[in-house]
Write a protein that holds these residues in place. Structure first.
Motif, short mmCIF file in Angstrom:
data_model
loop_
_atom_site.label_atom_id
_atom_site.label_comp_id
_atom_site.label_asym_id
_atom_site.label_seq_id
_atom_site.Cartn_x
_atom_site.Cartn_y
_atom_site.Cartn_z
N UNK A 71 -30.78 24.71 15.04
CA UNK A 71 -29.42 24.53 14.55
C UNK A 71 -28.55 23.83 15.57
N UNK A 72 -27.25 24.01 15.42
CA UNK A 72 -26.30 23.31 16.26
C UNK A 72 -25.34 24.33 16.85
N UNK A 73 -24.98 24.09 18.12
CA UNK A 73 -24.07 25.02 18.80
C UNK A 73 -22.91 24.23 19.39
N UNK A 74 -21.70 24.76 19.20
CA UNK A 74 -20.50 24.17 19.78
C UNK A 74 -19.98 25.15 20.83
N UNK A 75 -19.70 24.67 22.04
CA UNK A 75 -19.29 25.58 23.12
C UNK A 75 -18.06 25.06 23.84
N UNK A 89 -24.42 27.41 14.33
CA UNK A 89 -24.75 27.27 12.92
C UNK A 89 -26.26 27.11 12.81
N UNK A 90 -26.87 27.97 12.00
CA UNK A 90 -28.31 27.86 11.78
C UNK A 90 -28.56 26.83 10.70
N UNK A 91 -29.69 26.13 10.82
CA UNK A 91 -30.11 25.25 9.73
C UNK A 91 -30.28 26.12 8.49
N UNK A 92 -29.72 25.67 7.36
CA UNK A 92 -29.79 26.51 6.16
C UNK A 92 -31.13 26.33 5.48
N UNK A 93 -31.69 27.45 5.02
CA UNK A 93 -32.99 27.41 4.34
C UNK A 93 -32.82 26.72 3.00
N UNK A 94 -32.28 27.41 2.05
CA UNK A 94 -31.93 26.75 0.79
C UNK A 94 -30.59 27.29 0.34
N UNK A 124 -16.39 39.20 21.87
CA UNK A 124 -16.18 39.31 20.43
C UNK A 124 -17.23 38.47 19.73
N UNK A 125 -17.93 39.07 18.78
CA UNK A 125 -18.90 38.31 17.99
C UNK A 125 -18.46 38.31 16.54
N UNK A 126 -18.42 37.11 15.95
CA UNK A 126 -18.02 36.97 14.55
C UNK A 126 -19.24 36.50 13.77
N UNK A 174 -25.12 32.77 8.70
CA UNK A 174 -25.52 31.43 9.12
C UNK A 174 -24.59 30.87 10.20
N UNK A 175 -23.41 31.45 10.32
CA UNK A 175 -22.52 31.06 11.40
C UNK A 175 -22.26 32.28 12.28
N UNK A 176 -22.61 32.19 13.55
CA UNK A 176 -22.36 33.28 14.49
C UNK A 176 -21.57 32.71 15.66
#
Lengths: 259, 259, 259
Positions: A166-170, A182-187, C101-103, C109-111
């Motif tokens: 997936x992709x991570x924003x920091x 954000x995890x890659x969505x399955x379906x 804090x974890x959301x 799918x979004x953590x």
């Protein structure tokens, strides 16, 4: 003679919103293929590239290639006068010093026309090389906008890291750190809600929040945004314009000062 | 003793919004016929005339004619405290130095009363001559408001031109020109959306945007607005107040300086 | 180790809104019973007391009592990044200098996780004596907020008078006077719309509008608010937090200067 008619005039209004924070003025290049714009933003950091193919217009005629320089504050004022359901027609002569916008309401009972003086602008077309990107991510455009806005509260730069998961924003700043994954969505039921990652190799690049936030002004244009990333080359943030065009923003990554 | 009760209190709130930008203070004249107000705006350019007939009130009693001078900023604060569904009652003594507003909620479980000090105002009643107008246009009030607001972006004055085909609003300014044309509607489903023109002879007159925009604050009062135009006499912009009153704004046309 | 997970994360966001105008920073006391906060507002006039019982959390673990001092502007920035439907988890070590804090979004799918530096705060716990109040009023929280806001337009202080018939809010100022009376409701369809008064003896007390308006920032937490009044002791304004907590504001009445 140049004439281009778009029944769904609201698209033009959204395109305007997508560029007006970045550009004070811009040259629109018209040819038989459609309308194009390419410009560095006001601070000469990012690049905007807009393309609307002639096939997307209800009527499109361009006898001679022409370039129309417009003040975007003025253009914005004019497009604000169009209702979202209006059809919009642009018209200009072959060597124009004005452009005319006609707005027609659905029932044709209200017809407005606005004529705007054109301006002369220096132009420099930058060649944008075709690049194979290490990672291409598609995700809901509203999520991208929200994440950029949220993380901007904590620092000036956002690091985008992409792996096949997936992709991570920091972000890191005075009050602490933040990460959104954000995890890659399955379906997913709705394609517009999907997160997909095409990865050749993982990347982790850092960008100025300020420009990312400007780019997200294009969010109303499309439910999905595409991010293309490779080490040492500019990020591409792309929004589709209906089925016949796109707006692309290019932004170079920050150089790690420790290197 | 003066007492006037209006079940649909929201009407009074809308009347207030319709005059508070134009007037700092105003004298309300109460008689057995109802409530009237006539005043020049703060800059002494336009005239406001308000009439609410006694028959429109659920209860109306006015033993002696009286004039109540009110600070409209204070009145506005008080009327903001009324909910839209509240009934509003005004009460005053025969020679009053205060007026009382009572707001009752639908179920009568919340009752508010506000007492406001009256002020003494000089009064000059202007005779408004009955005029046969060259053109009388009825159109959706929201369209009129939108057009005035849109065109104000481009210049200080709007030219209103009326022929039997319809009405045209025009502006010219530094960045270009704009025109909005409304055709007379043939037949419309909703009367409120109709555009009708009664024309004796065509007119074309120019008015200051600023005042037109002030007038459109009355838009919530009525779905239709009526514009009455004749060469060299003030434009009348009229909004109905329910079935029992109206607010009229008068504005002299600009004199063409080339004459 | 401290860990507390709340599926309905929006509650925490609302709690934050309820205190951030009053407090710049605050110490959260965590024990196996839950989370508590007690603090004087920035101007040391009113007192805020917050209690969230451990039973209201989906997961709650607190190995050792700990106190976490937080800058509320920073905390507010972090909680703004949580969507209303996110689950929120707080985590800290036993002697922490940061809190995490974890959301998590509903579909996971979004953590997002945010880490915030803690600060050291002086603490003074005030004993709040249990009091039998002369009047305890329950009323719709939105009505209370509206009344405080409305009456604040006319003066700095609101007098709250309570009899067995109902409750009255009054104000007097330069432009006049205002009173809002709520009758005790006989029977209402929705419990949330009820006004009930439990009275030992009638009271009439005056409070600074400014603080009452701050307190009403808790309105989104609960459809009902409870006001407890006795002569010469602070008013208590209480909002429930779900079924497992409350926020209480204490404000001393104004002393009548004529006494």
């Amino acid at each position: 003679m140049f004439e281009a008619r778009l029944t769904q005039g609201s698209l033009l209004k959204k395109v305007m919103e997508a560029i007006r924070e970045l550009l004070n003025e811009a040259s629109f290049d018209c040819s038989e293929n459609g309308i194009q714009l390419q410009a560095m933003d006001n601070s000469h950091v990012s690049l905007v590239s807009l393309n609307m193919g002639s096939e997307g217009f209800d009527k499109f005629r361009c006898d001679r290639n022409l370039t129309m320089g417009m003040n975007l504050a003025s253009l914005s004022k004019i497009l604000k006068c169009a209702s979202n359901s209006d059809a919009i027609t642009l018209k200009a002569q072959d060597d124009p010093d004005t452009v005319t916008f006609t707005f027609e309401s659905e029932n044709n009972e209200r017809v407005s026309d606005y004529s705007m003086k054109l301006i002369n602008l220096d132009q420099e077309h930058l060649g944008i090389p075709d690049t194979e990107y290490s990672c291409v991510v598609k995700m809901p455009s509203a999520d991208f906008a929200r994440i950029c806005k949220d993380l901007s509260q904590f620092g000036d730069c956002i690091t985008i890291s992409c792996t096949k998961e997936g992709i991570k924003f920091s972000v890191a700043g005075d009050i602490g750190t933040g990460n959104v994954k954000l995890a890659q969505t399955a379906n997913v039921d709705k394609e517009s809600e999907a997160v997909t990652v095409e990865m050749q190799e993982p990347v982790s690049l850092t960008f100025a929040c300020r420009y990312l936030n400007h780019f997200t002004k294009a969010t109303p244009l499309s439910e999905q945004v595409q991010l293309s990333l490779s080490a040492d080359v500019p990020l591409v943030v792309e929004y589709k314009i209906g089925e016949f065009g796109h707006i692309r923003y290019y932004l170079a990554p920050k150089i790690d000062e420790d290197d």
